[in-house]
Design a protein around this motif. Structure first.
Motif, PDB file in Angstrom:
ATOM      1  N   SER A 208     -29.539   0.089  -9.197  1.00 53.68           N
ATOM      2  CA  SER A 208     -28.849  -0.889  -8.345  1.00 53.68           C
ATOM      3  C   SER A 208     -29.589  -1.078  -7.024  1.00 53.68           C
ATOM      4  N   LEU A 209     -30.112   0.021  -6.490  1.00 49.48           N
ATOM      5  CA  LEU A 209     -30.894  -0.033  -5.259  1.00 49.48           C
ATOM      6  C   LEU A 209     -32.141  -0.890  -5.461  1.00 49.48           C
ATOM      7  N   TYR A 210     -32.818  -0.688  -6.585  1.00 49.12           N
ATOM      8  CA  TYR A 210     -33.984  -1.504  -6.917  1.00 49.12           C
ATOM      9  C   TYR A 210     -33.571  -2.974  -7.050  1.00 49.12           C
ATOM     10  N   GLY A 211     -32.465  -3.208  -7.736  1.00 46.93           N
ATOM     11  CA  GLY A 211     -31.974  -4.575  -7.910  1.00 46.93           C
ATOM     12  C   GLY A 211     -31.572  -5.239  -6.607  1.00 46.93           C
ATOM     13  N   SER A 212     -31.236  -4.437  -5.595  1.00 47.02           N
ATOM     14  CA  SER A 212     -30.802  -4.994  -4.310  1.00 47.02           C
ATOM     15  C   SER A 212     -31.956  -5.587  -3.496  1.00 47.02           C
ATOM     16  N   VAL A 213     -33.210  -5.326  -3.918  1.00 46.77           N
ATOM     17  CA  VAL A 213     -34.370  -5.848  -3.176  1.00 46.77           C
ATOM     18  C   VAL A 213     -35.290  -6.670  -4.072  1.00 46.77           C
ATOM     19  N   THR A 214     -34.860  -6.975  -5.298  1.00 46.45           N
ATOM     20  CA  THR A 214     -35.688  -7.758  -6.218  1.00 46.45           C
ATOM     21  C   THR A 214     -34.900  -8.950  -6.743  1.00 46.45           C
ATOM     22  N   GLY A 215     -35.596  -9.833  -7.424  1.00 49.85           N
ATOM     23  CA  GLY A 215     -34.939 -10.996  -8.030  1.00 49.85           C
ATOM     24  C   GLY A 215     -34.269 -11.870  -6.984  1.00 49.85           C
ATOM     25  N   ALA A 216     -33.018 -12.232  -7.241  1.00 53.01           N
ATOM     26  CA  ALA A 216     -32.266 -13.088  -6.323  1.00 53.01           C
ATOM     27  C   ALA A 216     -32.003 -12.392  -4.989  1.00 53.01           C
ATOM     28  N   ASN A 217     -32.083 -11.058  -4.965  1.00 45.97           N
ATOM     29  CA  ASN A 217     -31.825 -10.299  -3.736  1.00 45.97           C
ATOM     30  C   ASN A 217     -33.086 -10.028  -2.916  1.00 45.97           C
TER      31      ASN A 217
END
Length: 199
Positions: free
Chosen positions: A88-97
């Motif tokens: 989730s942390l990784y997802g918070s700085v990649t893609g749409a974030n």
């Protein structure tokens, strides 16, 4: 989750039907059984012992597998929140974030990479005794190592501003996802085989 439950239910039914077909293939003795279990006299006055028919003892070899699988899943469930937090942390700085390279870089370097390295160490510390579960667990370890290496490559790509390395990192993340999917299918299969719930 309903899809998972449906899959587990259907697999369980297929397993039960398979077992009933196997147990139904035993030959039944041709000698009739009387309720008194007394010898039957023939015309020549020979005594023939009526065999006692007892229910076959069913040795459920899945009991040990079920216990081993339950223990294994208990250990995995203990680690799952940390892996979920890191992903989730990784997802918070990649893609749409995604906001900028610096935010992504420092999140990976300071939090995701060291946390995920520890997760891999903890995952490798799980040593199932059952060979079938051990083989399945190796698949999860492989997936985690591929994912960890993809994070390392992503950091290198950000440092060097190298588009090819970003593509390589993304390829590693895709490979890790495929391995995790295979692991999940194996978990579902063992759940169906043993009757151990995944909830």
């Amino acid at each position: 989750m309903k899809k998972l439950l449906l899959f587990v239910f259907v697999s369980s039914l297929m397993f039960l039907f398979g077992c009933s077909a196997f147990f139904g293939s035993k030959e039944v003795p041709a000698t009739p059984v009387t309720s008194s279990e007394q010898p039957i006299k023939t015309e020549e006055t020979k005594t023939i012992e009526t065999p006692k028919i007892t229910e076959p003892t069913i040795n459920n070899s899945n009991d040990n597998l079920a216990d081993a699988f339950t223990s294994y899943m208990d250990e995995i469930f203990l680690l799952a929140p940390e892996e979920d937090r890191l992903i989730s942390l990784y997802g918070s700085v990649t893609g749409a974030n995604y906001t900028d390279d610096a935010t992504m870089y420092y999140t990976l370097v300071d939090e995701v990479l060291p946390g995920y390295r520890q997760f891999v160490v903890d995952l490798e510390a799980i040593r199932p005794k059952n060979q079938e579960i051990r083989d399945l667990h190796e698949l999860y370890i492989d997936a985690a190592n591929v994912q960890y290496n993809a994070f390392v490559i992503m950091i290198d790509a950000l440092e060097e501003q190298d588009g090819n390395k970003i593509a390589e990192a993304n390829q590693g993340l895709d490979e890790a996802r495929q391995l995790i999917r295979q692991w999940l299918y194996g978990v579902e299969d063992l759940s169906a085989k043993t009757g151990v719930s995944l909830e």
